[in-house]
Design a protein around this motif. Structure first.
Motif, PDB file in Angstrom:
ATOM      1  N   SER A 167       0.794  -1.224   0.000  1.00 56.89           N
ATOM      2  CA  SER A 167       0.000   0.000   0.000  1.00 56.89           C
ATOM      3  C   SER A 167       0.821   1.265   0.000  1.00 56.89           C
ATOM      4  O   SER A 167       0.268   2.351  -0.073  1.00 56.89           O
ATOM      5  CB  SER A 167      -0.917   0.012   1.221  1.00 56.89           C
ATOM      6  OG  SER A 167      -0.135  -0.009   2.389  1.00 56.89           O
ATOM      7  N   GLU A 181       5.699   6.246  15.366  1.00 56.24           N
ATOM      8  CA  GLU A 181       5.306   5.060  14.613  1.00 56.24           C
ATOM      9  C   GLU A 181       6.458   4.560  13.745  1.00 56.24           C
ATOM     10  O   GLU A 181       6.655   3.358  13.595  1.00 56.24           O
ATOM     11  CB  GLU A 181       4.077   5.363  13.751  1.00 56.24           C
ATOM     12  CG  GLU A 181       2.796   5.519  14.567  1.00 56.24           C
ATOM     13  CD  GLU A 181       1.671   6.142  13.775  1.00 56.24           C
ATOM     14  OE1 GLU A 181       0.513   6.034  14.223  1.00 56.24           O
ATOM     15  OE2 GLU A 181       1.936   6.751  12.719  1.00 56.24           O
ATOM     16  N   ASN A 210      -0.393   0.110  20.525  1.00 59.90           N
ATOM     17  CA  ASN A 210      -1.165   1.158  19.852  1.00 59.90           C
ATOM     18  C   ASN A 210      -0.395   1.747  18.675  1.00 59.90           C
ATOM     19  O   ASN A 210      -0.984   2.051  17.625  1.00 59.90           O
ATOM     20  CB  ASN A 210      -1.530   2.265  20.839  1.00 59.90           C
ATOM     21  CG  ASN A 210      -2.559   1.821  21.861  1.00 59.90           C
ATOM     22  OD1 ASN A 210      -3.301   0.872  21.635  1.00 59.90           O
ATOM     23  ND2 ASN A 210      -2.595   2.493  23.004  1.00 59.90           N
ATOM     24  N   SER A 213      -0.500  -0.802  15.848  1.00 59.21           N
ATOM     25  CA  SER A 213      -1.839  -0.809  15.246  1.00 59.21           C
ATOM     26  C   SER A 213      -2.057   0.433  14.392  1.00 59.21           C
ATOM     27  O   SER A 213      -2.642   0.358  13.298  1.00 59.21           O
ATOM     28  CB  SER A 213      -2.911  -0.881  16.337  1.00 59.21           C
ATOM     29  OG  SER A 213      -2.834  -2.102  17.032  1.00 59.21           O
ATOM     30  N   GLY A 214      -1.576   1.567  14.871  1.00 56.03           N
ATOM     31  CA  GLY A 214      -1.729   2.796  14.115  1.00 56.03           C
ATOM     32  C   GLY A 214      -0.982   2.750  12.794  1.00 56.03           C
ATOM     33  O   GLY A 214      -1.498   3.180  11.757  1.00 56.03           O
ATOM     34  N   LEU A 216      -0.170   0.012  11.113  1.00 52.66           N
ATOM     35  CA  LEU A 216      -0.842  -0.943  10.233  1.00 52.66           C
ATOM     36  C   LEU A 216      -2.065  -0.309   9.579  1.00 52.66           C
ATOM     37  O   LEU A 216      -2.295  -0.471   8.375  1.00 52.66           O
ATOM     38  CB  LEU A 216      -1.263  -2.182  11.031  1.00 52.66           C
ATOM     39  CG  LEU A 216      -0.142  -3.065  11.600  1.00 52.66           C
ATOM     40  CD1 LEU A 216      -0.737  -4.211  12.411  1.00 52.66           C
ATOM     41  CD2 LEU A 216       0.753  -3.605  10.506  1.00 52.66           C
ATOM     42  N   ASP A 217      -2.846   0.411  10.359  1.00 50.26           N
ATOM     43  CA  ASP A 217      -4.057   1.042   9.830  1.00 50.26           C
ATOM     44  C   ASP A 217      -3.716   2.081   8.752  1.00 50.26           C
ATOM     45  O   ASP A 217      -4.348   2.124   7.691  1.00 50.26           O
ATOM     46  CB  ASP A 217      -4.844   1.720  10.954  1.00 50.26           C
ATOM     47  CG  ASP A 217      -5.509   0.716  11.883  1.00 50.26           C
ATOM     48  OD1 ASP A 217      -5.653  -0.458  11.483  1.00 50.26           O
ATOM     49  OD2 ASP A 217      -5.876   1.105  13.005  1.00 50.26           O
ATOM     50  N   LYS A 218      -2.718   2.901   9.020  1.00 48.27           N
ATOM     51  CA  LYS A 218      -2.361   3.959   8.075  1.00 48.27           C
ATOM     52  C   LYS A 218      -1.812   3.396   6.765  1.00 48.27           C
ATOM     53  O   LYS A 218      -2.029   3.972   5.693  1.00 48.27           O
ATOM     54  CB  LYS A 218      -1.332   4.890   8.704  1.00 48.27           C
ATOM     55  CG  LYS A 218      -1.885   5.766   9.824  1.00 48.27           C
ATOM     56  CD  LYS A 218      -0.812   6.664  10.400  1.00 48.27           C
ATOM     57  CE  LYS A 218      -1.362   7.551  11.527  1.00 48.27           C
ATOM     58  NZ  LYS A 218      -0.309   8.434  12.085  1.00 48.27           N
ATOM     59  N   GLY A 220      -2.498   0.334   5.576  1.00 45.94           N
ATOM     60  CA  GLY A 220      -3.386  -0.643   4.968  1.00 45.94           C
ATOM     61  C   GLY A 220      -2.866  -2.062   5.073  1.00 45.94           C
ATOM     62  O   GLY A 220      -3.160  -2.900   4.218  1.00 45.94           O
ATOM     63  N   THR A 222      -2.174  -5.748   7.431  1.00 37.14           N
ATOM     64  CA  THR A 222      -2.969  -6.556   8.345  1.00 37.14           C
ATOM     65  C   THR A 222      -2.179  -7.181   9.485  1.00 37.14           C
ATOM     66  O   THR A 222      -2.776  -7.642  10.453  1.00 37.14           O
ATOM     67  CB  THR A 222      -3.695  -7.680   7.595  1.00 37.14           C
ATOM     68  OG1 THR A 222      -2.717  -8.517   6.948  1.00 37.14           O
ATOM     69  CG2 THR A 222      -4.652  -7.131   6.550  1.00 37.14           C
TER      70      THR A 222
END
Length: 236
Positions: A167, A181, A210, A213-214, A216-218, A220, A222
């Motif tokens: 991504s 991060e 956290n 997770s942040g 990974l979310d930004k 895209g 898993t």
């Protein structure tokens, strides 16, 4: 006893692995296959034919192991797939792990297969020492299961040619992640688990979780295995 399936284009390899794993009590072999099409067909033939772990080669006649794994994971995201192959190509490794594979081993010592299967069943992602060397660009390493890869979730459904195309490229990674991060992502790529990262950065483990997770979310992604591979690919 765990139930596994073995997919390899060499019937002798299938038979040898089945004999060793059965004799040592490491696993019960449900079935074997010699190409990707047969593997997919057998996997979805009936609920009882779905193994706890699918042990699969990369290059085979017809559909290869990567394509077979992709289709299986598309229909069964919880599938545990462990690659066992003679090919240590970086492109193969990153594609396999980006798919959501639970491990990648090089065919050298068959005695390592049993422990690797146990590790996968325990929720770990297993990377052989030769595989780690390819990903990091470094020399030999003795770690077969780096700590940062022990708690990855089941794979996503990306279809990249390499993990860096999941991504984001290097520039996007720098702009999308904040400083903390990026620090955490770099340490994940070094093989540190949350506890070690927390000690290194003087954070709590909850804060590290956290941050991961942040990131990974930004991006895209898993799981942290994909994060580690992406960081390595974009910072080598």
């Amino acid at each position: 006893m765990m139930r596994i399936a073995i997919v390899d284009d060499d019937p002798i390899v299938c038979q040898s692995l089945e004999t060793i794993l059965t004799a040592t009590g490491a696993a019960d072999v449900l079935w074997t296959a010699n190409d990707g099409d047969d593997a997919v067909g057998r996997y979805f033939a009936a609920p009882g034919t779905r193994p706890d772990i699918l042990l699969i080669d990369i290059q085979m006649p017809g559909r290869d192991g990567l394509d077979a794994a992709r289709e299986i994971l598309e229909h069964d995201p919880a599938a545990r797939i462990l690659f066992l192959t003679t090919f240590a190509d970086r492109a193969y490794i990153t594609r396999a792990m980006a798919l959501g594979a639970k491990g990648y081993l090089i065919k050298q010592d068959v005695t390592a297969v049993g422990p690797a299967l146990q590790a996968v069943m325990a929720g770990q992602v297993v990377l052989g020492s030769d595989v780690l060397g390819k990903l990091t660009g470094g020399g030999d390493t003795t770690a077969s299961t780096p700590p940062s890869h022990r708690h990855g979730s089941s794979g996503g459904q990306e279809n990249p040619d390499e993990a860096g195309s999941c991504s984001a490229d290097a520039a996007a990674m720098e702009s999308m992640l904040n400083e903390r991060e990026r620090e955490v992502a770099a340490l994940v790529a070094e093989g540190l688990d949350n506890r070690d990262i927390a000690k290194r950065l003087h954070f709590s483990e909850g804060t590290v979780r956290n941050r991961v997770s942040g990131a990974l979310d930004k991006l895209g992604l898993t799981n942290r295995t994909q994060l580690a591979i992406l960081w390595i690919n974009t910072h080598r």
